[in-house]
Design an enzyme around this catalytic site. Structure first.
Site, mmCIF file in Angstrom:
data_model
loop_
_atom_site.group_PDB
_atom_site.id
_atom_site.type_symbol
_atom_site.label_atom_id
_atom_site.label_comp_id
_atom_site.label_asym_id
_atom_site.label_seq_id
_atom_site.Cartn_x
_atom_site.Cartn_y
_atom_site.Cartn_z
ATOM 1 C CG HIS A 103 -11.727 0.486 -5.485
ATOM 2 N ND1 HIS A 103 -12.935 0.684 -6.045
ATOM 3 C CD2 HIS A 103 -11.522 1.670 -4.609
ATOM 4 C CE1 HIS A 103 -13.315 1.658 -5.381
ATOM 5 N NE2 HIS A 103 -12.755 2.449 -4.550
ATOM 6 C CE1 TYR B 174 -16.409 4.181 -5.446
ATOM 7 C CE2 TYR B 174 -16.084 6.202 -6.977
ATOM 8 C CZ TYR B 174 -15.739 5.143 -6.036
ATOM 9 O OH TYR B 174 -14.674 5.847 -5.169
#
Length: 277
Positions: free
Chosen positions: A107, A49
């Site tokens: 992730h 991110y």
């Protein structure tokens, strides 16, 4: 007041969190700090991110005691080699400007490379080194999680997956619950897909005098999941957190669960084949 789940490692975690994807820079930090000030205590970020520093700054500026905040970040797919993974975790801590990260997740499993067990060993060692408090995964199917346990003896405390009315993940939820894993829901409101406007949800929302979004988030809570809706707007932040003074009936929960679809994923990101960079 936000309620809590107790993780299998003994730590408590709020039942609702704030997604921070695309909240960056000074403006993003202010919006996250605002969320902390209205009551959020779980913040979800990731290496990819590129906003761990933004979230860390918001935490430091908020005035909320650090030990009351659960800060989550995630390991990128390109860092699954053990040494790269351990260094990435160190980098996440340094980017955040904090002394440790509360919850660190892999992730995606990236099965083509088949290195997620190696990455998991790095998370285990990072936990032992005090870099992170709790460890878990994202988007892991039952077979991925079973392999982690078979090869390391340690199960994740969290599995964060796509979960919303069009994709209710009933089998994954059942597996996670049987293994004392909390299922977090990313994109709990469907990334603004048509599910929020389904007649079933609208009817239930009128019955409870709540927004459609609140009905979806409450449904997730009653399934035993942990939603992490993203919003930078204060009124929606407050609305998305105001879920603990009403309940859906068993019939309403079951009715909403009928909205699921076999092709319900928003972007066809199937963990069995999806590759994250």
């Amino acid at each position: 007041m936000t309620e809590h789940y107790v993780l299998s490692d003994g730590f408590q975690i709020p039942k609702v969190g704030l997604g921070t994807y695309q909240l960056k820079g000074v403006d993003g930090s202010r919006r996250i700090e605002q969320a902390l000030n209205v009551g959020y205590r779980l913040l979800d970020s990731a290496f990819n991110y590129e906003n761990e520093g933004t979230v860390g700054r918001a935490i430091r500026n908020s005035g909320v005691p650090r030990d009351q905040i659960t800060f989550t970040s995630k390991l990128a797919g390109r860092h699954h080699d053990y040494q790269l993974a351990f260094e990435a975790i160190e980098e996440s801590v340094m980017r955040s400007g904090l002394d440790y990260i509360d919850l660190y997740l892999i992730h995606w499993p990236n099965p083509k490379e088949n290195k997620y067990v190696e990455a998991w060993r790095a998370l285990i060692d990072a936990q032992r080194a005090g870099l992170v408090r709790s460890i878990g995964v994202c988007n892991f199917l039952p077979e991925h999680i079973q392999r982690l346990e078979d090869e390391t003896g340690i199960l994740p405390v969290i599995n964060q997956v796509e979960l919303h009315p069009y994709f209710n993940q009933a089998n994954q939820l059942e597996f996670d619950q049987e293994n004392k894993i909390i299922t977090q829901a990313w994109s709990p409101l469907g990334r603004q897909n048509a599910s929020l406007n389904e007649a079933i949800i609208t009817e239930i929302s009128k019955r409870h005098n709540r927004s459609n979004a609140q009905i979806v988030l409450r449904w997730l809570l009653q399934l035993g999941a942990l939603p992490i809706p993203k919003s930078g707007h204060i009124l929606r932040q407050i609305e998305n957190l105001s879920l603990f003074d009403f309940n859906l009936s068993t019939e309403e929960v079951a009715l909403m669960s009928t909205l699921t679809r076999e092709d319900g994923r928003n972007k066809d990101q199937n963990p069995a084949v999806y590759q994250e960079f």
